[in-house]
Scaffold this motif. Structure first.
Motif, PDB file in Angstrom:
ATOM      1  N   TRP A  71       0.810  -1.217   0.000  1.00  0.00           N
ATOM      2  CA  TRP A  71       0.000   0.000   0.000  1.00  0.00           C
ATOM      3  C   TRP A  71       0.849   1.277   0.000  1.00  0.00           C
ATOM      4  O   TRP A  71       0.314   2.378  -0.098  1.00  0.00           O
ATOM      5  CB  TRP A  71      -0.898   0.017   1.240  1.00  0.00           C
ATOM      6  N   ALA A  72       2.162   1.153   0.104  1.00  0.00           N
ATOM      7  CA  ALA A  72       3.024   2.324   0.234  1.00  0.00           C
ATOM      8  C   ALA A  72       3.522   2.832  -1.121  1.00  0.00           C
ATOM      9  O   ALA A  72       3.767   2.054  -2.037  1.00  0.00           O
ATOM     10  CB  ALA A  72       4.214   2.003   1.127  1.00  0.00           C
ATOM     11  N   ARG A  73       3.672   4.152  -1.218  1.00  0.00           N
ATOM     12  CA  ARG A  73       4.365   4.785  -2.338  1.00  0.00           C
ATOM     13  C   ARG A  73       5.818   4.946  -1.933  1.00  0.00           C
ATOM     14  O   ARG A  73       6.124   5.394  -0.829  1.00  0.00           O
ATOM     15  CB  ARG A  73       3.759   6.159  -2.646  1.00  0.00           C
ATOM     16  N   LEU A  74       6.737   4.571  -2.816  1.00  0.00           N
ATOM     17  CA  LEU A  74       8.144   4.494  -2.452  1.00  0.00           C
ATOM     18  C   LEU A  74       8.993   5.442  -3.294  1.00  0.00           C
ATOM     19  O   LEU A  74       8.748   5.623  -4.498  1.00  0.00           O
ATOM     20  CB  LEU A  74       8.644   3.065  -2.613  1.00  0.00           C
ATOM     21  N   TYR A  75       9.996   6.014  -2.637  1.00  0.00           N
ATOM     22  CA  TYR A  75      10.886   6.982  -3.268  1.00  0.00           C
ATOM     23  C   TYR A  75      12.318   6.632  -2.891  1.00  0.00           C
ATOM     24  O   TYR A  75      12.592   6.232  -1.748  1.00  0.00           O
ATOM     25  CB  TYR A  75      10.570   8.402  -2.788  1.00  0.00           C
ATOM     26  N   GLY A  76      13.241   6.777  -3.839  1.00  0.00           N
ATOM     27  CA  GLY A  76      14.633   6.463  -3.562  1.00  0.00           C
ATOM     28  C   GLY A  76      15.560   7.578  -4.005  1.00  0.00           C
ATOM     29  O   GLY A  76      15.370   8.165  -5.079  1.00  0.00           O
ATOM     30  N   LEU A  77      16.553   7.877  -3.182  1.00  0.00           N
ATOM     31  CA  LEU A  77      17.563   8.880  -3.485  1.00  0.00           C
ATOM     32  C   LEU A  77      18.945   8.252  -3.333  1.00  0.00           C
ATOM     33  O   LEU A  77      19.167   7.451  -2.416  1.00  0.00           O
ATOM     34  CB  LEU A  77      17.452  10.068  -2.519  1.00  0.00           C
ATOM     35  N   ASP A  78      19.870   8.614  -4.216  1.00  0.00           N
ATOM     36  CA  ASP A  78      21.229   8.117  -4.087  1.00  0.00           C
ATOM     37  C   ASP A  78      22.201   9.123  -4.688  1.00  0.00           C
ATOM     38  O   ASP A  78      21.864   9.826  -5.656  1.00  0.00           O
ATOM     39  CB  ASP A  78      21.397   6.760  -4.778  1.00  0.00           C
ATOM     40  N   ALA A  79      23.397   9.176  -4.101  1.00  0.00           N
ATOM     41  CA  ALA A  79      24.429  10.089  -4.595  1.00  0.00           C
ATOM     42  C   ALA A  79      25.070   9.601  -5.875  1.00  0.00           C
ATOM     43  O   ALA A  79      25.672  10.377  -6.617  1.00  0.00           O
ATOM     44  CB  ALA A  79      25.502  10.284  -3.522  1.00  0.00           C
ATOM     45  N   SER A  80      24.969   8.301  -6.150  1.00  0.00           N
ATOM     46  CA  SER A  80      25.655   7.707  -7.302  1.00  0.00           C
ATOM     47  C   SER A  80      24.702   7.496  -8.481  1.00  0.00           C
ATOM     48  O   SER A  80      23.743   6.730  -8.386  1.00  0.00           O
ATOM     49  CB  SER A  80      26.273   6.361  -6.900  1.00  0.00           C
ATOM     50  N   GLY A  81      25.013   8.149  -9.580  1.00  0.00           N
ATOM     51  CA  GLY A  81      24.254   7.903 -10.797  1.00  0.00           C
ATOM     52  C   GLY A  81      24.425   6.479 -11.297  1.00  0.00           C
ATOM     53  O   GLY A  81      23.512   5.910 -11.894  1.00  0.00           O
ATOM     54  N   GLU A  82      25.598   5.886 -11.041  1.00  0.00           N
ATOM     55  CA  GLU A  82      25.835   4.509 -11.449  1.00  0.00           C
ATOM     56  C   GLU A  82      24.925   3.555 -10.692  1.00  0.00           C
ATOM     57  O   GLU A  82      24.344   2.628 -11.282  1.00  0.00           O
ATOM     58  CB  GLU A  82      27.312   4.141 -11.209  1.00  0.00           C
ATOM     59  N   MET A  83      24.808   3.748  -9.391  1.00  0.00           N
ATOM     60  CA  MET A  83      23.897   2.913  -8.608  1.00  0.00           C
ATOM     61  C   MET A  83      22.455   3.084  -9.076  1.00  0.00           C
ATOM     62  O   MET A  83      21.684   2.114  -9.135  1.00  0.00           O
ATOM     63  CB  MET A  83      24.000   3.265  -7.119  1.00  0.00           C
ATOM     64  N   LEU A  84      22.080   4.304  -9.412  1.00  0.00           N
ATOM     65  CA  LEU A  84      20.712   4.555  -9.849  1.00  0.00           C
ATOM     66  C   LEU A  84      20.391   3.838 -11.161  1.00  0.00           C
ATOM     67  O   LEU A  84      19.242   3.465 -11.399  1.00  0.00           O
ATOM     68  CB  LEU A  84      20.467   6.055  -9.986  1.00  0.00           C
ATOM     69  N   LYS A  85      21.406   3.616 -12.005  1.00  0.00           N
ATOM     70  CA  LYS A  85      21.176   2.836 -13.227  1.00  0.00           C
ATOM     71  C   LYS A  85      20.701   1.431 -12.882  1.00  0.00           C
ATOM     72  O   LYS A  85      19.747   0.910 -13.479  1.00  0.00           O
ATOM     73  CB  LYS A  85      22.467   2.755 -14.055  1.00  0.00           C
ATOM     74  N   THR A  86      21.394   0.810 -11.919  1.00  0.00           N
ATOM     75  CA  THR A  86      20.994  -0.527 -11.490  1.00  0.00           C
ATOM     76  C   THR A  86      19.629  -0.500 -10.820  1.00  0.00           C
ATOM     77  O   THR A  86      18.776  -1.367 -11.072  1.00  0.00           O
ATOM     78  CB  THR A  86      22.046  -1.109 -10.519  1.00  0.00           C
ATOM     79  N   ALA A  87      19.392   0.503  -9.982  1.00  0.00           N
ATOM     80  CA  ALA A  87      18.114   0.607  -9.288  1.00  0.00           C
ATOM     81  C   ALA A  87      16.957   0.764 -10.272  1.00  0.00           C
ATOM     82  O   ALA A  87      15.918   0.099 -10.149  1.00  0.00           O
ATOM     83  CB  ALA A  87      18.154   1.786  -8.316  1.00  0.00           C
ATOM     84  N   GLN A  88      17.125   1.637 -11.252  1.00  0.00           N
ATOM     85  CA  GLN A  88      16.070   1.855 -12.242  1.00  0.00           C
ATOM     86  C   GLN A  88      15.766   0.568 -12.995  1.00  0.00           C
ATOM     87  O   GLN A  88      14.594   0.239 -13.244  1.00  0.00           O
ATOM     88  CB  GLN A  88      16.498   2.954 -13.222  1.00  0.00           C
ATOM     89  N   ALA A  89      16.802  -0.164 -13.384  1.00  0.00           N
ATOM     90  CA  ALA A  89      16.600  -1.402 -14.132  1.00  0.00           C
ATOM     91  C   ALA A  89      15.862  -2.436 -13.286  1.00  0.00           C
ATOM     92  O   ALA A  89      14.964  -3.133 -13.783  1.00  0.00           O
ATOM     93  CB  ALA A  89      17.952  -1.959 -14.593  1.00  0.00           C
ATOM     94  N   ARG A  90      16.206  -2.533 -12.008  1.00  0.00           N
ATOM     95  CA  ARG A  90      15.549  -3.507 -11.142  1.00  0.00           C
ATOM     96  C   ARG A  90      14.088  -3.129 -10.888  1.00  0.00           C
ATOM     97  O   ARG A  90      13.215  -4.006 -10.840  1.00  0.00           O
ATOM     98  CB  ARG A  90      16.305  -3.627  -9.819  1.00  0.00           C
ATOM     99  N   VAL A  91      13.823  -1.867 -10.705  1.00  0.00           N
ATOM    100  CA  VAL A  91      12.436  -1.415 -10.502  1.00  0.00           C
ATOM    101  C   VAL A  91      11.608  -1.689 -11.747  1.00  0.00           C
ATOM    102  O   VAL A  91      10.461  -2.143 -11.668  1.00  0.00           O
ATOM    103  CB  VAL A  91      12.416   0.087 -10.141  1.00  0.00           C
ATOM    104  N   ALA A  92      12.201  -1.451 -12.918  1.00  0.00           N
ATOM    105  CA  ALA A  92      11.483  -1.709 -14.166  1.00  0.00           C
ATOM    106  C   ALA A  92      11.192  -3.202 -14.337  1.00  0.00           C
ATOM    107  O   ALA A  92      10.084  -3.585 -14.746  1.00  0.00           O
ATOM    108  CB  ALA A  92      12.296  -1.180 -15.344  1.00  0.00           C
ATOM    109  N   ARG A  93      12.179  -4.041 -14.030  1.00  0.00           N
ATOM    110  CA  ARG A  93      11.966  -5.492 -14.155  1.00  0.00           C
ATOM    111  C   ARG A  93      10.871  -5.983 -13.211  1.00  0.00           C
ATOM    112  O   ARG A  93      10.128  -6.911 -13.535  1.00  0.00           O
ATOM    113  CB  ARG A  93      13.270  -6.246 -13.873  1.00  0.00           C
TER     114      ARG A  93
END
Length: 217
Positions: free
Chosen positions: A66-88
């Motif tokens: 039921w929660a809306r989730l938000y993520g912040l990170d200092a690393s653009g490289e890490m965010l690439k992996t995060a975005q791909a995992r969220v999309a999958r």
């Protein structure tokens, strides 16, 4: 300074991000316990600062549908992996990810909601941020009255048996990680100021700490 922090994180995680979850599960203890005791209310907005590969966000998405989730990170490289995992995981509609630094309240403001988040999570983040007090204050300021900041991080590793203590500290230093046992003192100081209520405990004989700071209503 902000650009320098991002470049440093990107250099560190450009290749590590591909094996991060496999390697960190052996020493980043307490993350699941932190998530399980979060207990956000129905319709909650939950933000993780330092979301990394989105490992914790995906667990929160399953634990709290039921929660809306938000993520912040200092690393653009890490965010690439995060975005791909969220999309999958087909969670694009529930999860938003942005670049941001922990010590700046403006990082959280990229999302809103205007009344503040119901919960902010920092999992092994303070030990990587030089201005960890600023990061903790920013997290507290980003939650609404009655909302909570959930924390897990390295505690007083020097209390561990020899040779584990010096070996661990040397290993952590390779990744610019500094344990923050004094973070619990800072939470206590915020409580004395009337800003909220702190609940803390240590894990594995002081290896790490778990904390929850509920902001005053």
């Amino acid at each position: 300074m902000a650009i320098g922090a991002t470049e440093r994180m990107d250099r560190m995680y450009r290749h590590q991000r591909h094996v991060y979850d496999l390697t960190r599960k052996w020493f980043l203890f307490g993350r699941d316990a932190l998530i399980d005791r979060l207990a956000p209310p129905s319709g909650a907005h939950v933000c993780e600062m330092g979301c990394g590969t989105a490992r914790n966000i995906l667990r929160m998405a399953r634990r709290y549908p039921w929660a809306r989730l938000y993520g912040l990170d200092a690393s653009g490289e890490m965010l690439k992996t995060a975005q791909a995992r969220v999309a999958r995981a087909r969670l694009d509609g529930r999860v938003q990810l942005r670049h941001g630094l922990a010590e700046f309240r403006e990082s959280y403001a990229q999302f809103g909601p205007s009344a503040g988040f119901d919960a902010v999570v920092l999992s092994y983040v303070l030990s990587m941020v030089p201005d960890w007090r600023g990061a903790l204050d920013a997290a507290v300021g980003a939650v609404r009255p009655g909302g909570a900041v959930g924390l897990v991080d390295f505690h007083d590793v020097d209390r561990l048996p020899w040779p584990l203590a010096p070996g661990l500290r040397s290993w952590l230093a390779r990744f610019d990680v500094t344990p923050r046992p004094e973070a619990l003192d800072h939470l206590a100081a915020l409580e004395r100021q009337g800003l909220g209520r702190a609940e803390t405990r240590t894990v594995l004989g002081g290896y790490a700490f778990l904390a929850r700071f509920v902001r005053a209503s």
